[in-house]
Design an enzyme around this catalytic site. Structure first.
Site, PDB file in Angstrom:
ATOM      1  N   LYS A 119       0.827  -1.210   0.000  1.00 13.57           N
ATOM      2  CA  LYS A 119       0.000   0.000   0.000  1.00 13.57           C
ATOM      3  C   LYS A 119       0.857   1.253   0.000  1.00 13.57           C
ATOM      4  O   LYS A 119       0.491   2.254  -0.617  1.00 13.57           O
ATOM      5  CB  LYS A 119      -0.960   0.009   1.198  1.00 13.57           C
ATOM      6  CG  LYS A 119      -2.113  -0.965   1.030  1.00 13.57           C
ATOM      7  CD  LYS A 119      -3.270  -0.631   1.956  1.00 13.57           C
ATOM      8  CE  LYS A 119      -4.434  -1.589   1.714  1.00 13.57           C
ATOM      9  NZ  LYS A 119      -5.544  -1.364   2.657  1.00 13.57           N
ATOM     10  N   LYS A 201      -5.727 -11.945  -7.201  1.00 13.08           N
ATOM     11  CA  LYS A 201      -7.002 -12.072  -6.524  1.00 13.08           C
ATOM     12  C   LYS A 201      -8.032 -11.094  -7.089  1.00 13.08           C
ATOM     13  O   LYS A 201      -7.683  -9.968  -7.446  1.00 13.08           O
ATOM     14  CB  LYS A 201      -6.757 -11.703  -5.053  1.00 13.08           C
ATOM     15  CG  LYS A 201      -7.457 -12.561  -4.067  1.00 13.08           C
ATOM     16  CD  LYS A 201      -6.969 -12.288  -2.655  1.00 13.08           C
ATOM     17  CE  LYS A 201      -7.668 -11.083  -2.047  1.00 13.08           C
ATOM     18  NZ  LYS A 201      -7.674 -11.106  -0.565  1.00 13.08           N
ATOM     19  N   LYS A 204     -11.544  -5.028  -6.353  1.00 17.59           N
ATOM     20  CA  LYS A 204     -12.311  -3.873  -6.831  1.00 17.59           C
ATOM     21  C   LYS A 204     -11.448  -2.912  -7.630  1.00 17.59           C
ATOM     22  O   LYS A 204     -11.954  -2.149  -8.436  1.00 17.59           O
ATOM     23  CB  LYS A 204     -12.937  -3.140  -5.651  1.00 17.59           C
ATOM     24  CG  LYS A 204     -11.867  -2.668  -4.684  1.00 17.59           C
ATOM     25  CD  LYS A 204     -12.401  -1.829  -3.567  1.00 17.59           C
ATOM     26  CE  LYS A 204     -11.307  -1.106  -2.823  1.00 17.59           C
ATOM     27  NZ  LYS A 204     -10.386  -1.889  -2.036  1.00 17.59           N
TER      28      LYS A 204
END
Ligand code: TRP
Length: 337
Positions: A119, A201, A204
């Site tokens: 992140k 994976k 969104k």
């Protein structure tokens, strides 16, 4: 098995960040496995809204998604009478224990967290302190409820391991304060990959490969028709995640929604190729999601009911969390109120 007063139920706890709309991966990999556990376990499930602000959010969207996520939990089968469903920020003990645990977690440990590194890399303009210490808040989320099991995806295992290290350190100093939690990783079939890029994976952040729970049937159908299949020459429906990641992922999804085994699926589509298989998976997913979408829409019209659910949930959660927090405050030497 009957549960009696003197054999307390084991405790299960998990949460999802309302940082994006829930999708098929969240449903098949997590929420679906949570439903139906309430008879055996004392279950706590929450919307991890405090975690979402480690990355900048639009406030109105966050509010909407938090309520929608609650409605979706219920629509996916989590009965609020049997499960404690709550919003993380409504239970102040999370922030309080989070602070304490910050002081029992090492800089070096936090620096090794792969989610932080990822992140921080993706949001270079906002590598804030909360993003770095987020695993301490997650440890607090868990430890307040003294759970036996924490169902999480593979990507969260490292954070549960860190929580276990914190327990060991803290209990080593102060005695048996926290119960040692176990990560509970669902079996194969639960890891849903993206439709457009089956190496990672379903997420969104790659919307063309992601099927959202609230999505319209025609959009779902289109995404499955465009799903990436494999460039091998045999062109047949066969389970082989190494050589045929795209088709194998579609088989995982089809198996999860129909209950058919991989062998059954292989023979069902024997000699038919991908052209018949992809829309069949799409249709099966549409039928699985239809009642969830409709029930979510119905619940979202009943704001008073949803408010009642999250208020009751926060009260129940807070009563449990407070017991743990009191104990911790006493152990570390805070003067009692
Ligand atoms: N960190 C988890 C995620 O990003 C969400 C989460 C927050 C969580 N607190 C938790 C999961 C406690 C399990 C237990 O997916």
């Amino acid at each position: 098995m009957e549960n009696t007063e003197n054999t307390p139920k084991k405790v299960m706890l998990s949460g999802i960040q309302p940082s994006g709309d829930l999708h098929l991966g969240n449903y098949l990999g997590a929420i679906r496995n949570w439903a139906g556990r309430a008879d055996q376990f004392d279950c706590f499930y929450f919307m991890a809204d405090m975690h979402t602000i480690t990355v900048r959010q639009n406030p109105a969207d966050l509010r909407r998604r938090t309520l929608e996520q609650l409605a979706q939990y219920i629509a996916c089968g989590l009965d609020p009478e049997k499960n404690t469903l709550f919003v993380q920020s409504h239970v102040h003990q999370h922030a309080e224990l989070g602070w304490v645990l910050n002081c029992y977690t090492m800089f070096g440990e936090l620096s090794r967290m792969t989610q932080f590194k990822d992140k921080a890399d993706r949001h270079k303009e906002n590598v804030n302190g909360g993003l770095f210490t987020y695993p301490c808040l997650m440890a607090a989320d868990i430890l307040l409820y003294q759970p036996d099991f924490v169902p999480v995806g593979e990507d969260q295992k490292q954070h549960v391991e860190l929580t276990r290290n914190i327990v060991q350190r803290f209990n080593g100093i102060y005695g048996d304060v926290f119960k040692m939690p176990e990560p509970f990783i669902p079996k194969a079939g639960a890891r849903v990959m993206g439709l457009s890029a089956p190496e990672s994976k379903m997420s969104k952040s790659v919307p063309e490969g992601c099927v959202f729970l609230m999505e319209q049937p025609e959009d779902i159908r289109r995404k499955f028709k465009r799903a990436v299949t494999d460039s091998d020459t045999e062109h047949c429906v066969r389970y082989d995640p190494e050589k045929k990641p795209g088709v194998s992922n579609l088989m995982t999804i089809y198996s999860a929604v129909t209950g058919k085994s991989y062998e059954e699926i292989e023979s069902e589509f024997d000699g038919q190729g991908y052209g018949a298989f992809k829309p069949a998976v799409g249709d099966a997913v549409i039928e699985t999601l239809r009642p969830i979408r409709e029930e979510t829409q119905r619940l979202l019209k009943d704001k008073a009911y949803l408010e009642d659910v999250y208020r009751t949930g926060a009260q129940r959660a807070s009563a449990v969390a407070e017991k743990t927090l009191r104990k911790v405050y006493k152990k570390v030497g805070f003067l009692q109120r």
